[in-house]
Design a protein around this motif. Structure first.
Motif, PDB file in Angstrom:
ATOM      1  N   TYR A 189      48.404  37.622  22.700  1.00 17.49           N
ATOM      2  CA  TYR A 189      47.092  38.242  22.558  1.00 17.49           C
ATOM      3  C   TYR A 189      46.882  38.710  21.112  1.00 17.49           C
ATOM      4  N   ASN A 219      54.155  31.405  25.465  1.00 15.34           N
ATOM      5  CA  ASN A 219      53.835  31.509  26.882  1.00 15.34           C
ATOM      6  C   ASN A 219      54.923  30.863  27.746  1.00 15.34           C
ATOM      7  N   SER A 278      46.576  24.129  36.795  1.00  9.51           N
ATOM      8  CA  SER A 278      47.226  25.277  36.170  1.00  9.51           C
ATOM      9  C   SER A 278      47.719  24.953  34.769  1.00  9.51           C
ATOM     10  N   ALA A 335      44.805  25.469  32.690  1.00  9.40           N
ATOM     11  CA  ALA A 335      44.547  26.900  32.548  1.00  9.40           C
ATOM     12  C   ALA A 335      45.455  27.507  31.483  1.00  9.40           C
ATOM     13  N   THR A 340      43.893  29.180  28.051  1.00  8.48           N
ATOM     14  CA  THR A 340      44.032  30.598  27.704  1.00  8.48           C
ATOM     15  C   THR A 340      44.803  30.762  26.396  1.00  8.48           C
ATOM     16  N   VAL A 354      35.958  30.278  29.305  1.00 10.71           N
ATOM     17  CA  VAL A 354      36.040  31.138  30.493  1.00 10.71           C
ATOM     18  C   VAL A 354      36.490  30.392  31.740  1.00 10.71           C
ATOM     19  N   HIS A 382      40.221  30.871  33.220  1.00  6.13           N
ATOM     20  CA  HIS A 382      40.477  32.187  33.771  1.00  6.13           C
ATOM     21  C   HIS A 382      39.758  32.365  35.098  1.00  6.13           C
ATOM     22  N   ARG A 408      41.428  30.303  37.819  1.00  3.18           N
ATOM     23  CA  ARG A 408      42.715  30.825  38.251  1.00  3.18           C
ATOM     24  C   ARG A 408      42.518  32.049  39.149  1.00  3.18           C
ATOM     25  N   MET A 409      41.561  32.914  38.756  1.00  5.70           N
ATOM     26  CA  MET A 409      41.319  34.100  39.559  1.00  5.70           C
ATOM     27  C   MET A 409      40.674  33.732  40.892  1.00  5.70           C
ATOM     28  N   ASN A 423      34.196  37.616  34.645  1.00  2.00           N
ATOM     29  CA  ASN A 423      34.304  36.577  33.635  1.00  2.00           C
ATOM     30  C   ASN A 423      33.017  36.401  32.855  1.00  2.00           C
ATOM     31  N   TYR A 478      33.283  38.716  30.193  1.00  2.00           N
ATOM     32  CA  TYR A 478      34.146  38.187  29.147  1.00  2.00           C
ATOM     33  C   TYR A 478      33.393  37.170  28.290  1.00  2.00           C
TER      34      TYR A 478
END
Lengths: 276, 319
Positions: free
Chosen positions: A201, A256, B137, B140, B144, B196, B199, B202-203, B250, B253
């Protein structure tokens, strides 16, 4: 205990790439073929034997800039993460142990800070603060410590009511002992697994600030700043800006992968759900 | 029957208003941390003490900080955001067009991202641990870890420079047709969506999986309901709340991601305006725009909570 053969391939890639970046960061002056600010050729020369990644918007060797950039990027991110962790965990543990008004006050203040998007609040504060690296590390570290605070407080609240902590309190140990000798060692495992994520981050946050022109100031540049320097070339089909941007992505992904592996290992050791 | 819901909603809104005021204090204090003041930054280092004193008087800087805060707040509440230091022009008219541009961009991205994320999240749950789930995934993880400008400039490099499908710079102006506008924001909206999407997906996957693994779903399956009925009667009503919550969080975000994306595509929105004026150290503009961003973020969070309250079947049918 650490069996090299049992490290999964994903973690290997992560370890090697992260290691490579850290090596470049530490030994930058010896690894880099040219100086950081040395102008060695024409503007935006293509990749060649002399300049493996070509040259940048002022004719400096891009590979050398990348290597020095690794140094600044990783250094600032490490320091900001270290600050966030020291500040966040000490305050979080203290809030859990002391409780009462201190806990309420700190927790509500952290709620307030977290209700503003971090980037926006950082921009607001940076509009009045002097632009130098120390300010940058302080702003990044303090804003990110809110997340560490929440985690360490939550962990410490659970540990604080365990028998061995009660015993230490009855022995008459002071708060310093409780926090550093009883809670800290037992809270280390969840905190360590958070460390990787916070570092990523920090790298992304620093890059965004530098890309917006509010992070590291020229002539030195981190990777985000290098994207800013070279972005005008993109519309002419010169991909120089994509190289530092890709390096940030590569660093984030490899850290990660390593963090994931460590998380699985520590849950394995505890006999919990690992490898899932 | 709707009383407990109404009470929760009113509480949440009241809390949100308190939070907004607290945030306005924080933003105001955040710009007062330095000993130097606005007058100094307008006139520069070479200003004479006399001209500094005059300007301070004129701008009301001699008043204590809390009075300046209340004057600022009073102005905000009546729609007067003050004047920019650099241009001397009022801020509110300069912002309104940009706010509309930013909302248009964010809305375009949201219209694409939300259904896509929910669909992909459902697919990941349906084919859990299969190749599709793994691919989703992996995507994802990548997305991210990618900074916004990496995604943005990759899009520019390929779609605008190599293949020349969309413009590299998103110019919008008054009198543009809707389609032209849409073409102008195509690349920034795609970049925002990609930022976005992972995220959100995944959520969504986690939220639906959570519902699907609960005891009442198993009961419904065991008593022999058809899979479709299990989803329609038992899973869906319980999954709406978390999914709506995920979507709103999101979107909040997305409002922040817009700052970097606007700079990449030189899009005339609020984010670009904020960054420009942070660089120029134009404090009144930064305060006003920062507060608007924070307010949008907080309001979306309130809406997320309210949606979760309203959609929760346990609250709608209290025992």
């Amino acid at each position: 205990m650490l069996d090299i053969k049992r490290i999964p391939p994903g973690a290997w890639i992560g370890l090697i790439v992260t290691g490579l970046f850290v090596f470049c960061a530490i030994f930058a002056p010896w690894v880099a073929p040219y100086g950081n600010a040395e102008i060695v050729g024409d503007v935006w020369e293509p990749m060649s034997a002399a300049h493996w990644l070509g040259t940048d918007n002022l004719g400096r060797d891009l590979l050398s800039r990348m290597i020095y950039g690794a140094r600044i990027t990783i250094l600032i991110a490490v320091l900001a993460t270290a600050l966030a962790f020291s500040l966040g965990s000490i305050l979080g543990f203290t809030a859990a142990v002391v409780g009462g008004w201190f806990d309420t006050l700190m927790s509500r203040f952290v709620d307030l800070l977290m209700s503003i998007p971090t980037l926006i609040f950082a921009l607001v504060v940076l509009s009045v603060l002097p632009s130098n690296i120390v300010t940058l590390i302080l702003v990044m570290g303090i804003l990110d410590s809110t997340r560490v605070y929440r985690l360490s407080r939550a962990v410490a609240v659970d540990i604080n009511v365990m028998d061995f902590v009660e015993a230490a309190k009855l022995r008459g140990e002071g708060r310093g002992w409780i926090i550093f000798r009883e809670i800290l060692p037992n809270a280390l495992s969840p905190l360590v697994s958070e460390l990787g994520l916070r570092f990523i981050y920090a790298v992304l946050f620093l890059s965004a600030l530098s890309f917006l022109g509010l992070g590291v100031q020229p002539p030195s540049a981190d990777w985000g700043g290098m994207v800013k320097e070279n972005k005008d070339g993109i519309v002419f089909g010169i991909p120089a800006a994509l190289i530092p941007a890709g390096a940030i992505a590569a660093l984030a992904i490899s850290v990660n992968l390593v963090a994931d592996w460590i998380l699985n290992r520590t849950t394995d050791l505890k006999g919990g759900r690992g490898n899932g | 029957m709707s009383n407990p819901i109404l009470k929760l909603i009113v509480q949440r809104i009241a809390l949100g208003i308190v939070l907004l005021f607290a945030v306005s204090v924080l933003i105001f204090v955040g710009t007062q941390v330095l000993p130097g003041d606005v007058a100094q930054s307008i006139l520069g280092q070479s200003a004479t003490p006399q001209s500094l004193a005059n300007l301070r008087e004129q701008l009301g800087l001699n008043d204590p900080a809390y009075m300046r805060y209340f004057r600022w707040l009073g102005g905000l509440l009546t729609g007067d955001l003050g004047n920019a230091l650099t241009s001397g022009l009022p801020i509110a008219p300069a912002i309104s067009g940009r706010l509309a541009n930013t909302l248009f961009l964010a809305a375009t991205a949201a219209i694409v991202a939300v259904p896509l994320a929910i669909l992909l999240g459902l697919l990941a749950v349906r084919y859990r641990n299969g190749p599709i789930d793994k691919a989703i995934s992996a995507f994802a993880l990548a997305s991210t870890s990618f900074p916004e400008f990496f995604i943005g400039y990759l899009l520019v490099y390929f779609f605008a420079v190599k293949w020349q499908i969309f413009p590299a710079i998103s110019t919008v102006f008054d009198g543009m047709s809707f389609l032209e506008r849409l073409q102008a924001v195509a690349l920034p909206a795609t970049a925002l969506t990609l930022v976005v999407l992972a995220h959100m997906m995944r959520m969504t996957r986690a939220a639906i999986l959570n519902v699907m693994q609960s005891a009442y779903i198993e009961t419904a399956e065991l008593k022999g309901l058809r899979p479709l009925d299990v989803i329609r009667k038992h899973a869906f009503p319980n999954a709406i709340a978390p999914v709506v919550n995920v979507v709103m969080l999101n979107l909040a975000y997305l409002v922040v991601g817009v700052v970097v994306v606007e700079v990449i595509f030189v899009y005339p929105g609020m984010g670009q305006y904020l960054v420009d004026h942070v660089t120029k150290r134009d404090v009144p503009v930064v305060q006003a725009v920062g507060l608007i961003f924070a307010a949008v973020y907080i309001i979306l969070n309130i809406v997320a909570d309210i949606a979760a309250i309203v959609a929760n079947p346990r609250l709608r049918h209290p025992k």
